[in-house]
Design an enzyme around this catalytic site. Structure first.
Site, PDB file in Angstrom:
ATOM      1  N   SER A   1       8.591  45.154   7.068  1.00  0.00           N
ATOM      2  CA  SER A   1       8.372  46.230   7.889  1.00  0.00           C
ATOM      3  C   SER A   1       9.096  46.405   9.013  1.00  0.00           C
ATOM      4  O   SER A   1       9.315  47.721   9.701  1.00  0.00           O
ATOM      5  CB  SER A   1       6.875  46.614   8.298  1.00  0.00           C
ATOM      6  OG  SER A   1       5.985  46.962   7.067  1.00  0.00           O
TER       7      SER A   1
ATOM      8  N   LYS B   1      11.682  49.067   9.306  1.00  0.00           N
ATOM      9  CA  LYS B   1      11.389  50.279   9.486  1.00  0.00           C
ATOM     10  C   LYS B   1      12.010  50.965  10.743  1.00  0.00           C
ATOM     11  O   LYS B   1      12.204  52.015  11.094  1.00  0.00           O
ATOM     12  CB  LYS B   1       9.855  50.593   9.423  1.00  0.00           C
ATOM     13  CG  LYS B   1       9.219  50.300   8.004  1.00  0.00           C
ATOM     14  CD  LYS B   1       7.794  50.492   7.993  1.00  0.00           C
ATOM     15  CE  LYS B   1       7.232  49.994   6.664  1.00  0.00           C
ATOM     16  NZ  LYS B   1       5.848  50.042   6.664  1.00  0.00           N
TER      17      LYS B   1
ATOM     18  N   TYR C   1      13.832  51.212  -0.445  1.00  0.00           N
ATOM     19  CA  TYR C   1      12.803  50.827   0.408  1.00  0.00           C
ATOM     20  C   TYR C   1      12.438  49.356   0.288  1.00  0.00           C
ATOM     21  O   TYR C   1      12.651  48.671   0.979  1.00  0.00           O
ATOM     22  CB  TYR C   1      11.723  51.777   0.249  1.00  0.00           C
ATOM     23  CG  TYR C   1      10.504  51.103   1.100  1.00  0.00           C
ATOM     24  CD1 TYR C   1      10.385  51.471   2.581  1.00  0.00           C
ATOM     25  CD2 TYR C   1       9.416  50.539   0.349  1.00  0.00           C
ATOM     26  CE1 TYR C   1       9.275  51.108   3.238  1.00  0.00           C
ATOM     27  CE2 TYR C   1       8.432  50.118   1.223  1.00  0.00           C
ATOM     28  CZ  TYR C   1       8.205  50.024   2.571  1.00  0.00           C
ATOM     29  OH  TYR C   1       6.907  49.917   3.151  1.00  0.00           O
TER      30      TYR C   1
ATOM     31  N   TYR D   1       0.332  48.233  12.655  1.00  0.00           N
ATOM     32  CA  TYR D   1      -0.660  48.707  11.816  1.00  0.00           C
ATOM     33  C   TYR D   1      -1.907  49.071  12.487  1.00  0.00           C
ATOM     34  O   TYR D   1      -1.811  50.117  13.463  1.00  0.00           O
ATOM     35  CB  TYR D   1      -1.097  47.559  10.806  1.00  0.00           C
ATOM     36  CG  TYR D   1       0.238  46.849  10.135  1.00  0.00           C
ATOM     37  CD1 TYR D   1       0.951  47.681   9.463  1.00  0.00           C
ATOM     38  CD2 TYR D   1       0.613  45.441  10.341  1.00  0.00           C
ATOM     39  CE1 TYR D   1       2.061  47.283   8.916  1.00  0.00           C
ATOM     40  CE2 TYR D   1       1.727  44.882   9.701  1.00  0.00           C
ATOM     41  CZ  TYR D   1       2.482  45.737   8.795  1.00  0.00           C
ATOM     42  OH  TYR D   1       3.531  45.451   8.465  1.00  0.00           O
TER      43      TYR D   1
ATOM     44  N   VAL E   1       4.854  42.033   7.502  1.00  0.00           N
ATOM     45  CA  VAL E   1       3.968  40.884   6.810  1.00  0.00           C
ATOM     46  C   VAL E   1       4.761  39.791   6.418  1.00  0.00           C
ATOM     47  O   VAL E   1       4.153  38.865   6.196  1.00  0.00           O
ATOM     48  CB  VAL E   1       3.507  41.534   5.260  1.00  0.00           C
ATOM     49  CG1 VAL E   1       2.439  42.780   6.025  1.00  0.00           C
ATOM     50  CG2 VAL E   1       4.433  41.907   4.468  1.00  0.00           C
TER      51      VAL E   1
END
Lengths: 304, 304, 304, 304
Positions: free
Chosen positions: B63, B66, B188, B240, B258
């Site tokens: 992530s 992102k 992605y 998160y 993660v």
């Protein structure tokens, strides 16, 4: 540019926004306020204060009281507070029951109504009569002796307080409300009804800008770490469902109230308050946000 | 205390935490990693870099991609991006469909999976093949030419990618996914599979600490205001359902993945990366959070 | 009063309702249908059939296919079907993802879309190519050889099928979808696209009125207990979020489709079908409900 | 087989189930009951009654009171009742607040707690003191003069009634609660605390089996259409989140209570009551469901 000149300019800039937004109308006592009012005030750690507009007109602090009540409880209890209320953003309108049900009666943070009711319940357990202790705290932190509850507003909130009563009973059903619900609600509604002027509110926030030590009262209201924590929660949770918008546009820890007031903190530097009664669709002062946006953009002051 | 000494001390402090937490196990390619690894690296705006532990070992950024994909799109599109994705914290686990349904297919922010899929879809529209552009961006910002996708991880994600496929189709049903779902998912999953070392990740974040201007590549990746915006979103949404916890304990804009990596930014000063594979119950590196907490506590560096 | 006279009267009574409601418009192939059509047909267990209106005009059965597909799977698998789909009313619009997430990918019943996709997935596992088996089943139960898929409708559904694709991928992420999603969707869309006339639909439902034994084909489609089960699920879940309204006003097990058809069963006596394309706000044929209400009110036939 | 023999056989069949399930324990007054009790009683429209087990032992009717209170209000108000409460299954546990929030304070049906509170509020508006009128109704319909509230249970409910208080205040905040919340709660808790024996409960349900006309009191409690409506709502909503399971296995309109009682109606034929205190995970009498399943399976009596 000096602060005074900047504040005066901002007061001019926001004039075209009068007429936009709507004053809170869920209780008659708030609905009748004249929306065309504005004030901004800065209190610096070195003892200066700069204001413009109706900075001595008092308004209903409403949810701004949550910052001070939280400070009263966190300063006394420390981290054990967090077994009864979370510190995560809620991602839902400020009084939603859904998340509360999903999370077994533990509100996500102290600034949604459910969380503030838990903090008030704790404050009553710690202090006996939390509303009086809060009023006294604010008298000390503003250096003003004549602060008072607006009993008309407190009574009006109580008359229309069924949603908060629902929240409190719901949490009690999970064991997360210790004192009688009626007492908690009374304390909460009175705390929200306190009136402060913009100049007073700016001073009252100084301990948050000064690592917990109030330059007004001389008291260490919070430890250095706790002051940082309250600022962090203001940034992530202080403006209802617009915390991201505020972080993005203003970039400062802020707490708003439906009376149209917003408190913003620049750690290590200053505390500021802005007030204008008309609210945007998220429940924050529409002109208040515009003014804060301009202030941080022009000064370059931002925590990011 | 100098940074190198502090990092070395932190590396000692976290040893007792080995064995706590769990590595991500939703795909086999990540589940097999040795959890007893740790690295931390700081890159300062004045060109210094300090590291300790396995700071040259590459790990799956997941992530963390992102942040960089968001920068690629925001830098090109500007605020019109925000018609397709929000910027508010989600208050729900990172891939929940509930909020997406309530809000008509507009994800709450770019760091939940749904939001990242929308950003990826936009990136493909803007750049043709976003994954290649992202890889090139990271090569430039780390000053490294041999970065690559981990094709085993990308393939494994695709094999277990039904939840992301559900999110993408769901948003497409609301008209918020322009390109074919399969292309978006491919972009992605490949973007998430890129591997970086801690030292590389710290350098890659420098443009966020420097108001959008990269001291590595010399390129203005984001405007001053956009860099502030990305940092704000990292603080409120980057970890998160623990953004409040991070703001409270670390007090810096952070983004986690993660794979066990976390990027943290101190605007105007430095970018830092920490990595340890075992995750806490919110999906953030358990030891990474401990290390960042110690760092900000001992240095007093915090935005609050 | 004999059935024929009653049906003819009802056909008169519903004329003023033409113009109310709206035909399904989520796919172009359904949106273009003339709403001013009506038919009703009764098939009794003793071999009589009574019809009025355009009872030989075929229409898209859409969700009515779910009753027959369920019968194909339940008749073969028996109660082990219920490990993969529930049998409780959903209390939410027919394609909601919220409940599916709360309940770990097990749809609440076989008549919401998610449940029908699971049943279709099971049918493909049992029969290889479920859509062909379903078509054959309907040919036998109507005594008609020329039934067919409406390929324009099937194709149109596929073009606008992202929400069903999202449901299917979402359930696959929970392990509740065994075959490839694309195959399941293809089977599902084709099954929904089959066209039947009111007269044919009434006959096709006779096995449900006759404890599972079809007087048309002579086959025992369901055990006595299973036929009772399907009727029960029709009553509690057969008409989207208006099952209570139907139970209350009609008092019979019913299943509706967005093509405007409704099948109703009076156990031990008869099967009836009604069709009129304009839908009410819950997605059921507006005139169909009016007609069924009148039928049960005047005959006194009701299970309650 | 005659009813008496069948009931006696069922009483033998259920013996192995003693020890399964759990008695309601949310209030002490219910928690202390001996779970190893069982009774079943049938009252037929032709004036016969058949019972077995402890059919004269009284138990707390709890939610069974909702059927009779609904009848009192529906019989007087007619369909205008449905502007304040829905008639659709809820698809959620019986006291969920989520759906209530989504649907603006209108409970989905009269048998979830929120809906029963609305019906009680209406009953107080219509009758002044609903709990007394309900007690009188039950005295007449059972032909028994010594029925009474169990004040210990009523008081215990009140002590643990925060969730119901939350529901009531929440609905009041939407304007869907007219009388003071405390009065409604008092009426509701007292109504639930009434005790009836199985033999009495079976008689009390006869008007529902007889199109609204009570063969006991001779009074037309509901119109023919209203009796059908109550039966329909019992079938779709009468057994918490297991209405589908009951429809599927029992196939009769049923209403259960956490005291372990279940009322079932066979329209045109008979009313029956079963009682055993241990509940299954949905809150219905575990042995009660087993007994009803056996009864309808062996007699072939079912509405489907």
């Amino acid at each position: 540019m000096d602060y005074q000149t900047l504040l005066d300019e901002i007061a001019q800039d926001i004039v075209p926004y009068f007429g936009l937004g709507k004053v809170a109308n869920y209780i008659p006592a708030l609905a009748k306020i004249n929306p065309q009012q504005f004030a901004i005030s800065i209190a610096t750690l070195d003892g200066q204060q700069y204001s413009t507009g109706q900075a001595d007109t008092r308004f209903s602090i409403q949810s701004l009281s949550k910052v001070f009540m939280l400070s009263l409880v966190l300063g006394r209890l420390g981290d054990s507070l967090w077994t009864r209320v979370g510190k995560e953003p809620s991602g839902n309108p400020f009084n939603s029951l859904i998340q509360l049900e999903n999370e077994n009666g533990i509100p996500r943070n102290p600034f949604i109504n459910a969380g503030a009711l838990v903090v008030t319940d704790l404050a009553n357990s710690l202090y006996g009569e939390a509303k009086a202790v809060l009023l006294d705290f604010l008298r000390q932190e503003t250096g003003t002796t004549d602060l008072a509850f607006d009993l008309e507003v407190a009574h009006s909130e109580q008359q229309h307080g069924d949603r908060n009563a629902a929240l409190a009973h719901f949490m009690k059903s999970y064991g997360n409300m210790v004192n009688p619900v009626d007492h908690t609600l009374d304390s909460y509604f009175h705390s929200c009804s306190i009136t402060l002027s913009c100049a007073e509110l700016a001073r009252a926030g100084l301990y948050l800008a000064n690592h917990g030590l109030s330059p007004i009262s001389g008291q260490q209201r919070l430890s250095r770490s706790q002051a940082k924590q309250v600022n962090a929660i203001m940034l992530t949770c202080g403006t209802y469902d617009a915390a991201g918008e505020f972080a993005y546009r203003v970039g400062l820890p802020c707490k708003s109230g439906v009376g149209g007031g917003i408190l913003a903190v620049i750690p290590g530097k200053l505390s500021m308050a802005v007030w204008s009664p008309a609210l945007d669709s998220q429940g924050n002062s529409l002109i208040g946000l515009e003014a804060l946006d301009r202030f941080t953009t022009r000064t370059g002051l931002s925590i990011f």
